[in-house]
Design an enzyme around this catalytic site. Sequence first.
Site, mmCIF file in Angstrom:
data_model
loop_
_atom_site.group_PDB
_atom_site.id
_atom_site.type_symbol
_atom_site.label_atom_id
_atom_site.label_comp_id
_atom_site.label_asym_id
_atom_site.label_seq_id
_atom_site.Cartn_x
_atom_site.Cartn_y
_atom_site.Cartn_z
ATOM 1 N N HIS A 11 0.847 -1.189 0.000
ATOM 2 C CA HIS A 11 0.000 0.000 0.000
ATOM 3 C C HIS A 11 0.882 1.239 0.000
ATOM 4 C CE1 HIS A 11 -2.780 2.923 2.092
ATOM 5 N NE2 HIS A 11 -3.467 2.561 1.024
ATOM 6 N N GLU A 44 0.087 -0.716 -4.816
ATOM 7 C CA GLU A 44 -0.880 0.362 -5.006
ATOM 8 C C GLU A 44 -0.196 1.685 -4.749
ATOM 9 O OE1 GLU A 44 -3.589 3.467 -3.517
ATOM 10 O OE2 GLU A 44 -2.064 2.424 -2.332
ATOM 11 N N HIS A 59 -0.707 10.987 -2.350
ATOM 12 C CA HIS A 59 -2.056 10.652 -1.890
ATOM 13 C C HIS A 59 -2.896 11.899 -1.677
ATOM 14 C CE1 HIS A 59 -5.183 9.832 1.105
ATOM 15 N NE2 HIS A 59 -5.314 8.689 0.453
#
Length: 184
Positions: A11, A44, A59
């Site tokens: 992640h 990801e 992000h």
Amino acid sequence: MAAAGPFVMGHRGCCCQGTGFEFAPENTHSSFQYAADNGVMMVETDLRFTSDGNVVLMHDATLDRTTTGIGRVRESTLRELQATRLLDAEGWPTNWAVPTLAEVARSFGAAARLLVEVKTDDAPAPATRGRDLALELRALRPKHLPTVLSFTAEALISARNAWCDLETCLLLNLESPASAEDVG
């Protein structure tokens, strides 16, 4: 035929921030290297566009939480972003600059499949973002076909229209007005 075991996925690279096992800040070369070194099958990451059209790993819509900079990613040029430094889990500056999609895909695209979330919450034209991302991914010629993730159906539709082989995944949450029928 059943899979032998679960897929192992990193992640935001493989940062694990906030767990007490901070290997590297999120969405950095180091977090992707850690993933590759530990056999991660899929990674990801989150993507945003700069004001000059470059795709960077970030992000948040703003730079404040993860970098030494302030302001919105979409209002910054790539040159301005790369002059900032990413912060570690305690908020200290590191030696790492904000990486681009091209840098990460070239370095780690052969090691693991990329799952890329195109962030459109701060984008003036989500469909354009999806198309531009698909064209850049196709130009990078990754070893493994990437999957584009988004909470915005129109971004996924335009991504798939730009590269018909591209896999897409609509993300849903309680605030999301989209449904699976929106992307076909």
